[in-house]
Write a protein that holds these residues in place. Structure first.
Motif, mmCIF file in Angstrom:
data_model
loop_
_atom_site.group_PDB
_atom_site.id
_atom_site.type_symbol
_atom_site.label_atom_id
_atom_site.label_comp_id
_atom_site.label_asym_id
_atom_site.label_seq_id
_atom_site.Cartn_x
_atom_site.Cartn_y
_atom_site.Cartn_z
ATOM 1 N N VAL A 282 0.838 -1.196 0.000
ATOM 2 C CA VAL A 282 0.000 0.000 0.000
ATOM 3 C C VAL A 282 0.879 1.254 0.000
ATOM 4 N N GLU A 283 0.669 2.081 -0.991
ATOM 5 C CA GLU A 283 1.427 3.341 -1.060
ATOM 6 C C GLU A 283 0.445 4.464 -0.789
ATOM 7 N N TYR B 86 7.665 2.384 -9.598
ATOM 8 C CA TYR B 86 6.466 1.651 -10.036
ATOM 9 C C TYR B 86 5.915 2.300 -11.314
ATOM 10 N N PRO B 87 5.130 1.531 -12.065
ATOM 11 C CA PRO B 87 4.504 2.161 -13.241
ATOM 12 C C PRO B 87 3.411 3.135 -12.841
ATOM 13 N N THR B 88 3.039 3.105 -11.580
ATOM 14 C CA THR B 88 1.879 3.867 -11.115
ATOM 15 C C THR B 88 2.244 5.208 -10.482
ATOM 16 N N ASP B 89 3.529 5.540 -10.448
ATOM 17 C CA ASP B 89 3.925 6.730 -9.672
ATOM 18 C C ASP B 89 3.257 8.016 -10.137
ATOM 19 N N VAL B 90 2.853 8.054 -11.390
ATOM 20 C CA VAL B 90 2.192 9.251 -11.912
ATOM 21 C C VAL B 90 0.957 9.612 -11.074
ATOM 22 N N ALA B 91 0.337 8.627 -10.465
ATOM 23 C CA ALA B 91 -0.888 8.891 -9.693
ATOM 24 C C ALA B 91 -0.602 9.661 -8.414
ATOM 25 N N VAL C 276 0.798 12.392 -8.095
ATOM 26 C CA VAL C 276 0.631 13.846 -8.226
ATOM 27 C C VAL C 276 -0.717 14.319 -7.723
ATOM 28 N N VAL C 277 -1.697 13.441 -7.736
ATOM 29 C CA VAL C 277 -3.008 13.877 -7.239
ATOM 30 C C VAL C 277 -3.326 13.229 -5.893
ATOM 31 N N ASN C 278 -2.288 12.739 -5.234
ATOM 32 C CA ASN C 278 -2.486 12.141 -3.921
ATOM 33 C C ASN C 278 -3.447 10.962 -3.946
ATOM 34 N N ALA C 279 -3.388 10.200 -5.033
ATOM 35 C CA ALA C 279 -4.259 9.016 -5.094
ATOM 36 C C ALA C 279 -3.553 7.869 -4.380
ATOM 37 N N PRO C 280 -4.239 7.145 -3.511
ATOM 38 C CA PRO C 280 -3.593 5.974 -2.921
ATOM 39 C C PRO C 280 -3.388 4.908 -3.989
ATOM 40 N N ILE C 281 -2.326 4.133 -3.813
ATOM 41 C CA ILE C 281 -1.998 3.118 -4.819
ATOM 42 C C ILE C 281 -1.904 1.769 -4.115
ATOM 43 N N PHE C 282 -2.738 0.852 -4.552
ATOM 44 C CA PHE C 282 -2.744 -0.471 -3.935
ATOM 45 C C PHE C 282 -2.109 -1.453 -4.910
ATOM 46 N N HIS C 283 -0.883 -1.877 -4.594
ATOM 47 C CA HIS C 283 -0.238 -2.894 -5.425
ATOM 48 C C HIS C 283 -0.680 -4.252 -4.898
ATOM 49 N N VAL C 284 -0.972 -5.160 -5.773
ATOM 50 C CA VAL C 284 -1.430 -6.458 -5.267
ATOM 51 C C VAL C 284 -0.976 -7.574 -6.195
ATOM 52 N N ASN C 285 -0.609 -8.667 -5.572
ATOM 53 C CA ASN C 285 -0.135 -9.839 -6.306
ATOM 54 C C ASN C 285 -1.331 -10.502 -7.002
ATOM 55 N N GLY C 286 -1.268 -10.543 -8.327
ATOM 56 C CA GLY C 286 -2.405 -11.034 -9.107
ATOM 57 C C GLY C 286 -2.663 -12.516 -8.936
#
Ligand code: TPP
Ligand code: MG
Length: 1022
Positions: free
Chosen positions: A219-220, A459-464, A466-476
């Motif tokens: 969880v980021e 991560y590929p998601t770091d762009v998010a 910028v808007v303070n969006a939480p990022i949930f990485h999860v093992n598929g």
């Protein structure tokens, strides 16, 4: 609050050089003890135990202490009391007196509140534990087990952060050791790992933090600067036993995985050599999306609009949107005949719209997947615009009924700038959709490219971020963990109405498509993938071992779905015709006949009554609310508008006002968006008035025209063309009963939105049988402003028009409207305000929708001759596709030596020059106002009329630019190639205009000379 600030100011963290002293290159920190800190004497006083991260903790402690001093540990009580009593920075903290200290220093220490015995060690150890907890919250995701293959680190970094207990020096980093593991520590209010416990042994704390942050979910979120939001997330992931599913939920999950997996297997069996961009390796995407939709539906969402790339698209259509399987299968049959006009698109780009009951929530839900081009991520802003429009029409001001889901590939999410541009729209008042759920199919590869060379961010998601969006990485490969984060993501969106990202870390079992060999480039990864058990198999084994399902039930469920596929396959063979319109993502009920045709092939007059023109004109020249102070300059502008209305005249801005105002009265919503459109880049529009004395007090007179008028939205946009044009295009898709306009600051800036123009606007209807009436306002004209800001590149738009340059259509009775119906878009360059007014109104009064490209003027906004009389706007008047010569030349056409054809503002330069040279009888000037579809009939009529005249096309643009290449063959075809079409204008050039004002004027003079030199083309041959 003041007290807190004072105290917090004293609690200044140490500077970087004062804190962690030795961090080696390997990332492992050399441990430092509290002893070192204790004897540190800062020249600038500061509390020695404070670092950047612990200061937040201390602040929380301080708040708690303010409320109730008993609620914090005694050591804190002592510390805060000292600080509040004015202890100098660095002295509020009481260390025990060293052995042998003098009486004097002892008594000085005792004059402060006396610390408890062992208090310092307690404080130190508590602080250490709090820091450790915080370290997990911040960095736990770096060590979470996210990659199902177990070979890549999702953050591209193998080392363990030095401040996690699992690092080699983890405990020592905090001055702790093994002996502390069984000591009990108070838990801060910023963790929920305790459940009902307020204190836990360190060993248990570490274990629970590892459970929360270092398993299959990373969880980021700690970059979010809103405490409530952070607490919310901590609670979701730290509360003991939060992630539990009952048997029913597990069975549903298994059934969804079966569908997802068996669908791809079915396609593979039947069409092994067809590209389908299968989902193998990320089968969990289907249950993930369904979970998000179920949860959102439970929370009241009724309409979900989705955008996604190629990967797994057919599976999403089949198993999430629930498109009939036979409709999907028949797309694999290349022999099907297309029933609709248009050229269609490949199956993995088509869109879909479906309304059904959600089985979990038992509520109605509409799901649509937007058609999209191959250009990755281009659909993102389009989805957002459509979502905004649906919210707008439902008065869903908080996004409670309509939401969007955007799917992304890992490489595209990191690489495409439009992702960033779309994120930046997410919180703007006129563009927010109140939270988008982003799902990344992170298969850790982009075609053949390894993530380590595809992005610079962890991560590929770091762009998010910028808007303070939480990022949930999860093992598929952990379906339950995936379900859990999807539920949390949906709840987050429902609670905070902000964006959130679910990063499904997975793999791609096959090549990029089913025909592609991945071993050429990723040999080791694919060796591992070959060994990888399918997630369905793993999960089925888990559930059978738990006794949730039996092997037999599992097999029956699979057989059931296989049968559904087989039956649909049989039915699909009966399909003989393919209807692209079955793949519409945005139907417009009621707008067409039942067979999807326009209700007529006529367009009513676009004129207005004198009363209407007066009424709108009066509002446009006033401030329709009380107690509102406008700028003095604006008072003058409004006054001159008032004068114009009195004189029954309009300029450009007033003509636009008339068009907008009248359409609002007819119930048409108008939305004008783009950079600085509220005032207008050229300060001519002034649709939003600003009170000069009261901050943020504004007035939009356009919304004060009539009591029951449709609303007018005018919004300055972010500085993004790609994002904003895409957004407006999406907005225009939702309903035909809105006039949606995007204005470029200068016309040439449209090229940073080229993908939206090339991929959606020009070919959209042909590919997806979906009409769109978006209007592009592109300021254009050579004013000596340099190579930029001069050309909206008309040649590009004209080159993309689909009308045949060599065939003159039949001039039937409905020719004018039919020509519009057959075109892919309409391109105009109006030379009068009245014509601009008419073309805007015609855009809505037409019985179908086509994109409209308008090259708008700059100098004409204030040109004294560029005014129109009310007479040209009254009932019975209409848009003039050509404005034919009506002066002296028109009276004796056979004597006219030259027919000059032109478009746009150059007309005024030509007319002036003709007058100066007194050539009104010799030269006729006719303006082509609608360039495409081309007004063949008007040109034919003019050529016949001026039968003895040379025909020349005059443009101010360079020869290889502008309109010449487009109009020349069309004029030639119209006159049966009997006369040449001469060119007058600037020479070919690579840049749109010179940067030198003098050169500009010389060029102008030269082409004006040629225009009126009646010998210019003599002896040049045909
Ligand atoms: C704008 C754009 N550039 C290039 C491509 C060509 N292309 C198609 S798929 C692909 C790789 C995409 O990787 P990723 O986003 O990780 O999705 P995946 O295929 O792995 O699911 C590329 C480069 C494209 N479709 N769009
Ligand atoms: Mg990928």
């Amino acid at each position: 609050m003041h007290r807190l600030r004072t105290c917090a100011a004293k609690l200044r963290p140490l500077t970087a050089s004062q804190t962690v002293k030795n961090v080696s290159h390997s990332g492992a920190a050399v441990s430092r003890t509290f002893q070192q800190w204790r004897f540190y004497t800062a020249p600038v006083a500061a509390e020695p135990f404070l670092s950047g991260t612990s200061s937040n903790y201390v602040e929380e402690m301080y708040f708690a202490w303010l409320e109730n001093p008993q609620s914090v540990h005694k050591s804190w009580d002592v510390f805060f009391r000292n600080a509040n009593m004015g202890a100098a920075p660095g002295t509020a903290y009481q260390s025990p007196p060293p052995l042998g200290a003098s009486l004097a220093s002892l008594s000085q220490a005792q004059s402060m509140v006396v610390a408890q015995p062992n208090v310092d060690k307690l404080v130190e150890d508590h602080l250490a534990v709090q820091s450790l907890i915080r370290a997990y919250q911040i960095r736990g995701h770096h060590v979470a087990q996210l990659d199902p293959l177990g070979i890549l680190d999702a953050d591209l970094e193998a080392s363990v952060p030095a401040n996690l207990a699992t690092s080699s020096n983890g405990l020592a980093f905090y001055g702790l050791d093994e002996s502390d593991l069984d000591k009990v520590f108070h838990l801060p209010t910023t963790t929920f790992i305790g459940g009902n416990e307020t204190a836990l042994p360190l060993r248990e704390i570490i274990q629970r933090m590892e459970m929360s942050y270092c398993q299959h979910i990373g969880v980021e979120f700690m970059f979010i600067n809103d405490l409530e939001q952070c607490q919310w997330i901590r609670q979701k992931f730290e509360t003991p036993r939060a992630m539990q599913f009952n048997n029913e939920e597990k069975r549903t999950l298994l059934a969804r995985l079966i569908r997802s997996t068996r669908f791809e297997e079915f396609l593979q069996r039947k069409w092994s050599s067809e590209k389908r961009f299968g989902l193998e390796g990320c089968e969990v995407l289907i249950p993930a999306l369904k979970t998000i939709i179920d949860k959102s539906s439970e929370n009241g969402v009724e309409n979900v609009i989705m955008g996604m790339p190629h990967r797994g698209r057919l599976n999403v259509l089949a198993n999430v949107i629930r498109k009939e399987l036979e409709q999907i299968f028949c797309q694999f049959d290349s022999k099907l005949e297309a029933a609709d006009e248009g050229t269609g698109d490949v199956k993995y780009h088509l869109g879909m719209y479906h309304r059904r009951i959600n089985r979990v929530s038992n509520k109605n839900i509409t799901l649509s997947l937007m058609a999209n081009p191959s250009h990755l991520e281009a659909v993102d802003p389009v989805v957002q615009g459509k979502t905004k429009a649906e919210q707008f029409y439902l008065s869903d001001t908080e996004g409670k009924q309509v939401m969007s889901i955007l799917l992304h590939g890992d490489a595209a999410f990191a690489g495409q700038g439009i992702v960033y541009e779309t994120f930046h729209l997410s919180d703007l008042p006129s563009y927010t959709t109140h939270g988008t759920i982003h799902v990344v199919v992170n298969n850790q590869i982009g075609f053949t490219t390894d993530p380590r060379v595809a992005r610079s961010s962890p991560y590929p998601t770091d762009v998010a971020r910028v808007v303070n969006a939480p990022i949930f990485h999860v093992n598929g490969d952990d379906p339950e963990a995936v379900m859990y984060v999807c539920n949390v993501a949906a709840e987050w969106r429902n609670t905070f109405h902000k964006d959130v990202v679910v990063d499904l870390v997975c793999f791609r079992r096959n090549g990029h498509n089913e025909m592609d060999e991945p071993m050429f480039t990723q040999p080791l990864m694919y060796k591992q993938i070959k060994k990888q058990k399918p997630v369905l198999k793993k999960y089925a084994e888990k559930l059978t071992s738990e006794g949730v399902v039996t092997q037999q039930e599992f097999e029956e469920e699979m057989a059931k779905y296989d049968k559904i596929c087989e039956e649909a396959y049989t039915r699909s063979k009966d399909e003989k015709i393919m209807h692209i319109k079955h793949w519409l993502d945005s139907p417009w009920p009621g707008f067409f006949t039942l067979d999807g045709q326009p209700k007529s092939m006529t367009c009513p007059s676009t004129g207005l009554t004198e009363d209407m023109l007066n009424h709108i004109g009066n509002i446009a020249s006033s401030v329709p609310i009380e107690d509102f102070t406008i700028h003095g300059g604006l008072t003058r502008i409004l006054k001159s508008r008032g004068e114009m209305v009195k004189n029954r005249m309009v300029d450009w801005a007033l003509a636009e006002y008339m068009a907008f105002g009248s359409l609002l009265n007819e119930g048409i919503h108008i939305r004008l968006s783009g950079q600085d459109v509220e005032r207008g880049t050229f300060s001519h529009r002034h649709h939003v008035l600003h009170d000069q004395n009261v901050d943020k007090k504004t007035c939009i007179p356009m919304n004060h025209l009539w009591p029951n008028q449709a609303p007018y939205t005018v919004c300055n946009s972010s500085l993004s063309e790609y994002g904003v044009l895409g957004f407006e295009l999406g907005f225009a898709m939702a309903s035909p009963n809105a006039l949606v306009l995007w204005e470029a600051q200068f016309g040439d800036f449209h090229n940073t939105a080229q993908c939206i123009i090339d991929q959606f606007i020009s070919p959209g209807q042909a590919k997806w049988v979906r009409q769109n009436g978006i209007v592009l306002l592109l300021p254009h004209g050579m004013e000596g402003m340099g190579p930029e800001h001069s050309s909206a590149r008309p040649e590009r738009f004209l080159q993309m028009c689909n009308d045949d340059p060599d065939i003159v259509p039949k001039f039937t009775e409905d020719f004018v409207v039919r020509q519009l119906y057959d075109t892919n878009w309409i391109v105009v360059n109006c030379s009068t305000p009245a014509n601009y007014f008419h073309v805007l109104r015609r855009q809505i009064l037409l019985p179908f929708r086509k994109p409209l490209i308008i090259f708008t003027p700059k100098s004409l906004l204030r040109h004294p001759d560029a005014k129109s009389s009310f007479d040209t706007m009254l009932p019975g008047t209409e848009f003039l596709r050509g404005i034919v010569e009506d002066g002296v030349a028109a009276h004796k056409p056979q004597d006219v030596k030259r027919l000059l054809l032109c478009t746009g503002k150059v007309y005024y330069e030509l007319a002036k020059e003709r007058k100066t040279r007194d050539l009104q009888a010799e030269v006729a000037i006719t303006r082509v106002e609608q360039l495409s579809p081309f007004p063949f009939d008007i040109i034919e009529q003019e050529a016949k009329k001026y039968c003895n005249a040379e025909i020349a096309w005059c443009q101010e643009e360079h020869k290889n630019q502008g309109y010449y290449e487009y109009v020349k063959p069309r004029i030639r075809a119209t006159i049966h190639r009997e006369r040449p079409v001469w060119y007058v204008g600037r020479d070919p050039a690579s840049a749109p205009a010179t940067g030198n004002k003098n050169t500009h004027l010389q060029e102008l003079k030269r082409f004006l000379d040629t225009s009126f030199n009646l010998d210019a083309f003599k002896n040049l041959g045909k």
